[in-house]
Design a protein around this motif. Structure first.
Motif, mmCIF file in Angstrom:
data_model
loop_
_atom_site.group_PDB
_atom_site.id
_atom_site.type_symbol
_atom_site.label_atom_id
_atom_site.label_comp_id
_atom_site.label_asym_id
_atom_site.label_seq_id
_atom_site.Cartn_x
_atom_site.Cartn_y
_atom_site.Cartn_z
ATOM 1 N N THR A 143 0.854 -1.182 0.000
ATOM 2 C CA THR A 143 0.000 0.000 0.000
ATOM 3 C C THR A 143 0.890 1.232 0.000
ATOM 4 O O THR A 143 1.862 1.293 0.765
ATOM 5 N N ILE A 144 0.600 2.190 -0.857
ATOM 6 C CA ILE A 144 1.280 3.483 -0.832
ATOM 7 C C ILE A 144 0.262 4.529 -0.400
ATOM 8 O O ILE A 144 -0.833 4.616 -0.957
ATOM 9 N N LEU A 145 0.621 5.305 0.628
ATOM 10 C CA LEU A 145 -0.254 6.342 1.154
ATOM 11 C C LEU A 145 0.412 7.698 0.993
ATOM 12 O O LEU A 145 1.612 7.831 1.242
ATOM 13 N N ASP A 146 -0.359 8.693 0.607
ATOM 14 C CA ASP A 146 0.157 10.047 0.407
ATOM 15 C C ASP A 146 -0.775 11.038 1.100
ATOM 16 O O ASP A 146 -2.003 10.999 0.900
ATOM 17 N N LEU A 147 -0.196 11.895 1.931
ATOM 18 C CA LEU A 147 -1.006 12.892 2.626
ATOM 19 C C LEU A 147 -1.529 13.914 1.621
ATOM 20 O O LEU A 147 -0.753 14.480 0.841
#
Length: 323
Positions: free
Chosen positions: A192-196
């Motif tokens: 999973t890649i998460l970006d604010l």
């Protein structure tokens, strides 16, 4: 011993050290089987067994609160022998039944001052363990401990100083290891890649110190939310990667949705005392053969960009690539 010494010199990965030590123990001592089981939160968890007939296997010990010789050795840091493995509580029944254990010797494997694994020498027949055998096994385990200590030192140097997560390079190495494990064991793997969302505005409005505090809170929340053997890494800037072994399909989406839910609970404290929430966009991808780390991360990143394009504050699953 030369082989283990070379592993220490080249700073090998943990599975390579486990397998090499097991093979050396079987070769040098002639035992039926040798297990090298690394600890997770102080408990024996992930094992590799090498058999005298040349076979080998990886396994995960099921959680069990009952004390046994493995737990005792891990806690005490001292060797122990098991004359009758069939006695309740002597050894995990999972190992006794699967590998036909009748007797065993269990030794600690320390890296520095910390026990990092336990070594189990197993026999399918009752036997007495010669002190000379245990001394040799201990010497080989010490060499393996040196290799693990060097690996630990390298990983410590690869930690992102702001967030305490793995940095970009360490994440890619760990992902390579997990892909190799998934390939050997035919098990699933997801990332999973998460970006604010709108993180630049946070820095521009409230200053970089506030942005740094926010990144630390995000990292702490992610580490607290996921399993001990999942890996959280800072991918760069305000992006984070979570490596999820043994996860596929809906479970991958659920794991990502959990992260979104937890991160929405984080708030920025404004100079006027008020609070402002944050949102996060997320891309999810499952590993498929013959992908390497770069291809898997690229698919997850493309899904992340899709989430941003769809309005942010959500997750998008990467489609399975077609051959």
């Amino acid at each position: 011993m030369e082989r283990l010494a070379r592993l220490a010199q080249r700073d090998a990965g943990l599975p390579a050290v486990q397998r090499a030590l097991g093979e050396e123990l079987v070769t040098v001592l002639g035992v039926d089987q040798a297990h090298v089981i690394v600890l997770d939160a102080g408990h024996p968890a992930h094992g590799i067994v090498v058999m005298r007939d040349g076979g080998s296997n990886e396994y995960v010990l099921r959680p069990d609160d009952l004390p046994d010789a493995l737990r005792w050795v891990a806690d005490a840091g001292q060797a122990a022998t098991v004359a009758d493995a069939s006695v309740d509580g002597a050894l995990p029944q999972q190992l006794v039944k699967t590998y036909g254990l009748r007797s065993a010797a269990v030794l600690p494997l320390a890296a520095g001052d910390t026990v990092r694994a336990v070594v189990l020498l197993g026999s399918r027949e009752p036997r007495v363990w010669d002190p000379a055998e245990l001394h040799t096994a201990s010497a080989l385990s010490d060499l393996a401990g040196t290799a693990i200590a060097l690996r630990d030192a390298r990983l410590a140097a690869a930690i992102d100083p702001l967030t305490g997560c793995l940095n970009h390079g360490a994440m890619r190495e760990r992902l390579s290891e997990e892909i190799a494990r998934a390939r050997r064991q035919n098990t699933p793997l997801a990332v999973t890649i998460l970006d604010l969302d709108d993180f630049k505005r946070v820095n521009d409005t409230y200053g970089h110190p506030t942005g740094d505090v926010l990144l630390r809170h995000v990292a702490e929340a992610l580490r607290a939310e996921y399993r001990s053997f999942d890996q959280v890494a800072r991918y760069g800037g305000d992006e984070f990667v979570v490596i999820l072994p043994n996860v596929r399909g809906p479970r991958a989406d659920i794991a990502a949705a959990r992260a979104l839910r937890v991160l929405r609970e984080i708030h920025i404290t404004r100079p006027d005392g008020g609070q402002e929430g944050i949102t996060v966009s997320c891309g999810v991808a499952e590993w498929v053969e013959p992908e390497g780390p770069a291809e898997l991360l690229e698919r997850a990143d493309k899904a992340l960009r899709g989430s941003k394009a769809a309005g942010k504050d959500g997750l998008v699953r990467a489609p399975t690539p077609t051959s």
